[in-house]
Write an enzyme that holds these catalytic residues in place. Structure first.
Site, short mmCIF file in Angstrom:
data_model
loop_
_atom_site.label_atom_id
_atom_site.label_comp_id
_atom_site.label_asym_id
_atom_site.label_seq_id
_atom_site.Cartn_x
_atom_site.Cartn_y
_atom_site.Cartn_z
N HIS A 278 0.84 -1.21 0.00
CA HIS A 278 0.00 0.00 0.00
C HIS A 278 0.87 1.25 0.00
CE1 HIS A 278 -3.61 2.41 1.04
NE2 HIS A 278 -2.72 3.17 1.68
N GLU A 279 1.81 1.29 0.94
CA GLU A 279 2.68 2.47 1.03
C GLU A 279 3.64 2.55 -0.16
OE1 GLU A 279 1.97 4.69 3.06
OE2 GLU A 279 0.59 3.54 4.32
N HIS B 180 2.05 4.56 -2.84
CA HIS B 180 2.21 6.00 -2.59
C HIS B 180 3.62 6.46 -2.95
CE1 HIS B 180 -1.68 6.43 -0.80
NE2 HIS B 180 -1.41 5.75 0.30
#
Length: 421
Positions: free
Chosen positions: A22-23, A26
């Protein structure tokens, strides 16, 4: 004790992987947009392990409850040079500032001590001030340059390297990339499961047999093609299942094909009551196949199915069809993950893929402190033609984060009561 430890380890590994990807979504989009990313963190709280590569510090923190990417312009502790402040400047061979030392200046023998008159470290990239108490000079700050605070270097972020400086599209994609990474991860995991284990197909063929089921006792074998049952032609696995379920305890005449030859086998389904309904079971699994294209198709089907199921569940929660005490927090997820891990690696992989979809969907909810909340403010900006005041937006996210933490405490307490009290 051992089971509890295994549950904790399984949870940390699975949830850590979900947060990591998920990170990572980003991070990759932020770097692609030219945003300075100061830290990529898995977990919260004190640092357990860290290393620096290029501009970014990669850290693992103590509490495995999430993660974050700290981008320039989003820093809670922004360093500003004030008029009259005495700093040390380290210059390169061309006379440009490489480092601005705020304390421990004696560590640097070639430092230029300056009393700051004016500094612009976002646009003009310069520092003006007095050296030797009276000589006024202007110093150009190069890129990259660093603050040195307590012997720790912090990279200076010109405005064009900050999150807020990027276009609305770049900021939107940077935030959206996290949840999208979770959906992509789930798809990849489902495809890998299909390639390694196979995927179920709706064909009239006997799959794996249980050791003590009625099918094995009657002489059926894996790979047998079912032509008809009690004279009724079978075209799909679904038709076979429905026929068996509808005849508990009744002998069924299977017309099968094995090694190119047809034969007849009588199987009596075992009667079993499930959720108040008596059904027939013979102890066979759905047939499985392996292929690249089939695995990709199955991965897409599984990803869509679980996305729809989770969205439906959230809708029922919002409309009051589900109660708050039916939710699970970190404790409940950890317990469930441990139980799934006992069933084998493929079950754990599928569970992780489902959790990844869940994480992606929850983060897309238009709630403060979540990615969806950020995207909502971007939508407002698109309509208004200008961004919402950063302080007001920050306050909304802070309040939202506090409420989410309160909800987390309530759900965690429910989990503790459910599993341990």
């Amino acid at each position: 004790m051992v089971e509890t430890l295994e549950s904790i380890i399984s949870f940390i590994v699975v949830f850590g992987a979900l947060v990591f990807f998920h990170e990572l979504g980003h991070l990759l989009l932020a770097k692609r947009a030219g945003i300075l990313c100061r830290e990529f963190a898995i977990g919260f709280g004190p640092k357990v392990f860290s290393f620096k590569k290029n501009e970014t510090v990669y850290t693992i923190r103590l509490l495995p409850l999430g993660g974050f990417v700290r981008m320039a312009g989003e820093d809670p502790e922004t360093i500003e040079l004030k008029r009259g402040q005495v700093v040390g400047l380290l210059l390169d061979e061309s006379g440009q500032v490489e480092k601005i030392v705020l304390n421990h200046k004696d560590d640097y023998p070639n430092i230029r001590v300056v009393e700051v008159e004016e500094a612009d470290l976002e646009h003009g990239m310069y520092v003006t001030g007095y050296t030797d108490g009276e000589r006024f000079e202007r110093f150009t700050v190069k890129e990259p340059a660093f603050f040195v605070v307590d012997r720790q270097e912090i990279q200076i972020a010109p405005y064009h390297r900050q999150f807020a400086a990027k276009t609305l599209g770049q900021r939107t994609m940077t935030i959206l990339a996290g949840p999208l990474a979770n959906f992509l991860l789930s798809l990849v995991v489902f495809i890998i499961i299909g390639l390694l284990q196979g995927y179920p197909v709706d064909k009239p063929v006997i799959g794996e047999l249980t050791p003590e089921g009625a099918a094995r006792a009657a002489g059926l074998k894996q790979g047998d093609k079912v032509i008809a049952i009690n004279g009724e032609r079978m075209e799909t696995w679904t038709e076979i299942v429905n026929t068996i379920r509808a005849h508990p305890g009744e002998p069924l005449q299977f017309q099968i094909e094995r090694n190119g030859k047809e034969r007849s086998v009588t199987v009596t389904p075992e009667a079993k009551t499930v959720q108040g309904e008596t059904i027939g079971l013979i102890g066979v699994y759905q047939p499985m196949e392996k292929s690249v294209l089939g695995s990709i198709k199955q991965g897409l089907v599984e990803t869509y199915y679980w996305t729809r199921e989770i969205v439906t569940g959230l809708g029922q929660l919002i409309t009051g069809q589900f109660q708050l005490d039916m939710l699970s927090g970190p404790v409940g997820i950890a317990v469930s993950t441990g139980k799934v891990a006992e069933s084998g690696i493929y079950y754990l992989m599928k569970w992780g893929a489902i959790l990844s979809i869940n994480l992606g969907i929850v983060n897309l909810l238009p709630l403060p402190a979540l990615d969806g909340g950020r995207l909502l403010f971007f939508a407002i900006e698109a309509v208004r033609g200008k961004p919402v005041d950063r302080q007001k937006e920050g306050m909304v996210h802070f309040i939202g984060f506090a409420l989410l933490m309160l909800l987390m405490l309530v759900v965690t307490w429910n989990d503790i009561q459910k599993f341990f009290l």
